[in-house]
Design a protein around this motif. Structure first.
Motif, PDB file in Angstrom:
ATOM      1  N   MET A 121       0.830  -1.178   0.000  1.00 32.80           N
ATOM      2  CA  MET A 121       0.000   0.000   0.000  1.00 32.80           C
ATOM      3  C   MET A 121       0.876   1.243   0.000  1.00 32.80           C
ATOM      4  N   SER A 122       0.460   2.222  -0.750  1.00 30.93           N
ATOM      5  CA  SER A 122       1.236   3.462  -0.825  1.00 30.93           C
ATOM      6  C   SER A 122       0.944   4.350   0.385  1.00 30.93           C
ATOM      7  N   LYS A 123       1.880   5.215   0.663  1.00 29.23           N
ATOM      8  CA  LYS A 123       1.756   6.143   1.787  1.00 29.23           C
ATOM      9  C   LYS A 123       1.646   7.564   1.237  1.00 29.23           C
ATOM     10  N   ASN A 124       0.575   7.857   0.518  1.00 28.58           N
ATOM     11  CA  ASN A 124       0.428   9.127  -0.181  1.00 28.58           C
ATOM     12  C   ASN A 124       0.303  10.320   0.748  1.00 28.58           C
ATOM     13  N   HIS A 125      -0.247  10.140   1.926  1.00 28.00           N
ATOM     14  CA  HIS A 125      -0.531  11.279   2.791  1.00 28.00           C
ATOM     15  C   HIS A 125       0.492  11.434   3.910  1.00 28.00           C
ATOM     16  N   ARG A 126       1.548  10.671   3.899  1.00 27.69           N
ATOM     17  CA  ARG A 126       2.564  10.785   4.937  1.00 27.69           C
ATOM     18  C   ARG A 126       3.303  12.112   4.787  1.00 27.69           C
ATOM     19  N   GLY A 127       3.308  12.911   5.826  1.00 28.47           N
ATOM     20  CA  GLY A 127       3.979  14.200   5.791  1.00 28.47           C
ATOM     21  C   GLY A 127       3.168  15.287   5.116  1.00 28.47           C
ATOM     22  N   ALA A 128       1.882  15.045   4.892  1.00 26.89           N
ATOM     23  CA  ALA A 128       1.068  16.032   4.188  1.00 26.89           C
ATOM     24  C   ALA A 128       0.910  17.313   5.001  1.00 26.89           C
ATOM     25  N   GLY A 129       0.963  17.218   6.321  1.00 28.30           N
ATOM     26  CA  GLY A 129       0.787  18.387   7.165  1.00 28.30           C
ATOM     27  C   GLY A 129       1.947  19.356   7.108  1.00 28.30           C
ATOM     28  N   ILE A 130       3.136  18.872   6.750  1.00 29.64           N
ATOM     29  CA  ILE A 130       4.296  19.764   6.725  1.00 29.64           C
ATOM     30  C   ILE A 130       4.644  20.218   5.317  1.00 29.64           C
ATOM     31  N   ARG A 131       3.941  19.726   4.338  1.00 28.72           N
ATOM     32  CA  ARG A 131       4.250  20.130   2.960  1.00 28.72           C
ATOM     33  C   ARG A 131       3.935  21.592   2.711  1.00 28.72           C
ATOM     34  N   GLU A 132       2.926  22.110   3.417  1.00 24.94           N
ATOM     35  CA  GLU A 132       2.550  23.503   3.187  1.00 24.94           C
ATOM     36  C   GLU A 132       3.336  24.477   4.061  1.00 24.94           C
ATOM     37  N   LEU A 133       4.124  23.981   5.010  1.00 27.63           N
ATOM     38  CA  LEU A 133       4.962  24.858   5.834  1.00 27.63           C
ATOM     39  C   LEU A 133       6.132  25.381   5.019  1.00 27.63           C
ATOM     40  N   PRO A 134       6.670  26.549   5.395  1.00 28.44           N
ATOM     41  CA  PRO A 134       7.831  27.053   4.666  1.00 28.44           C
ATOM     42  C   PRO A 134       9.012  26.106   4.826  1.00 28.44           C
ATOM     43  N   ASN A 135       9.644  25.799   3.726  1.00 24.76           N
ATOM     44  CA  ASN A 135      10.805  24.903   3.680  1.00 24.76           C
ATOM     45  C   ASN A 135      10.452  23.516   4.225  1.00 24.76           C
ATOM     46  N   HIS A 136       9.193  23.119   4.086  1.00 19.63           N
ATOM     47  CA  HIS A 136       8.677  21.818   4.536  1.00 19.63           C
ATOM     48  C   HIS A 136       8.965  21.567   6.007  1.00 19.63           C
ATOM     49  N   GLY A 137       8.905  22.610   6.823  1.00 19.62           N
ATOM     50  CA  GLY A 137       9.073  22.469   8.259  1.00 19.62           C
ATOM     51  C   GLY A 137      10.515  22.373   8.723  1.00 19.62           C
ATOM     52  N   ARG A 138      11.446  22.610   7.825  1.00 22.73           N
ATOM     53  CA  ARG A 138      12.859  22.495   8.204  1.00 22.73           C
ATOM     54  C   ARG A 138      13.447  23.858   8.508  1.00 22.73           C
ATOM     55  N   GLY A 139      14.397  23.849   9.425  1.00 20.89           N
ATOM     56  CA  GLY A 139      15.054  25.090   9.808  1.00 20.89           C
ATOM     57  C   GLY A 139      16.150  24.810  10.812  1.00 20.89           C
ATOM     58  N   LYS A 140      16.491  25.819  11.604  1.00 21.40           N
ATOM     59  CA  LYS A 140      17.533  25.691  12.613  1.00 21.40           C
ATOM     60  C   LYS A 140      16.882  25.661  13.989  1.00 21.40           C
ATOM     61  N   CYS A 141      17.231  24.664  14.782  1.00 22.07           N
ATOM     62  CA  CYS A 141      16.704  24.540  16.137  1.00 22.07           C
ATOM     63  C   CYS A 141      17.415  25.558  17.033  1.00 22.07           C
ATOM     64  N   PRO A 142      16.659  26.387  17.759  1.00 16.45           N
ATOM     65  CA  PRO A 142      17.291  27.403  18.596  1.00 16.45           C
ATOM     66  C   PRO A 142      17.989  26.845  19.829  1.00 16.45           C
ATOM     67  N   ILE A 143      17.675  25.620  20.239  1.00 20.99           N
ATOM     68  CA  ILE A 143      18.286  25.055  21.438  1.00 20.99           C
ATOM     69  C   ILE A 143      19.600  24.349  21.105  1.00 20.99           C
ATOM     70  N   CYS A 144      19.549  23.384  20.190  1.00 18.45           N
ATOM     71  CA  CYS A 144      20.757  22.603  19.892  1.00 18.45           C
ATOM     72  C   CYS A 144      21.571  23.198  18.757  1.00 18.45           C
ATOM     73  N   GLY A 145      20.964  24.045  17.928  1.00 17.25           N
ATOM     74  CA  GLY A 145      21.691  24.706  16.855  1.00 17.25           C
ATOM     75  C   GLY A 145      21.842  23.894  15.588  1.00 17.25           C
ATOM     76  N   LYS A 146      21.206  22.727  15.521  1.00 14.81           N
ATOM     77  CA  LYS A 146      21.284  21.929  14.302  1.00 14.81           C
ATOM     78  C   LYS A 146      20.551  22.643  13.175  1.00 14.81           C
ATOM     79  N   GLU A 147      21.132  22.597  11.993  1.00 16.85           N
ATOM     80  CA  GLU A 147      20.531  23.242  10.833  1.00 16.85           C
ATOM     81  C   GLU A 147      19.892  22.202   9.922  1.00 16.85           C
ATOM     82  N   ASN A 148      18.891  22.645   9.166  1.00 21.81           N
ATOM     83  CA  ASN A 148      18.158  21.820   8.210  1.00 21.81           C
ATOM     84  C   ASN A 148      17.550  20.593   8.884  1.00 21.81           C
TER      85      ASN A 148
END
Length: 72
Positions: free
Chosen positions: A1-28
């Protein structure tokens, strides 16, 4: 079975919900969890979210023991 809707909630966020964490400092890294830190609401990664929850869970029994001893 395909997983067509997996991650659908973050697709509309800017940069697909990715960024820099202000606590640990990890990027992307996915920063999807909103937490209030120093009076500001910031988005943090799931690793920092878990750490904050674990720290709060460890502090809860110590705070309860302190309040019981103060009540006596």
């Amino acid at each position: 079975m395909s997983k067509n809707h997996r991650g659908a909630g973050i697709r509309e966020l800017p940069n697909h919900g990715r960024g820099k964490c202000p606590i640990c400092g990890k990027e992307n890294i996915k920063v999807l969890y909103e937490k209030e830190i120093d009076g500001q609401t910031v988005n943090i990664c799931k690793y920092c979210n878990a750490k904050l929850k674990n720290d709060a869970k460890k502090a809860a029994p110590a705070a309860a023991a302190a309040s019981e001893s103060a009540a006596e």
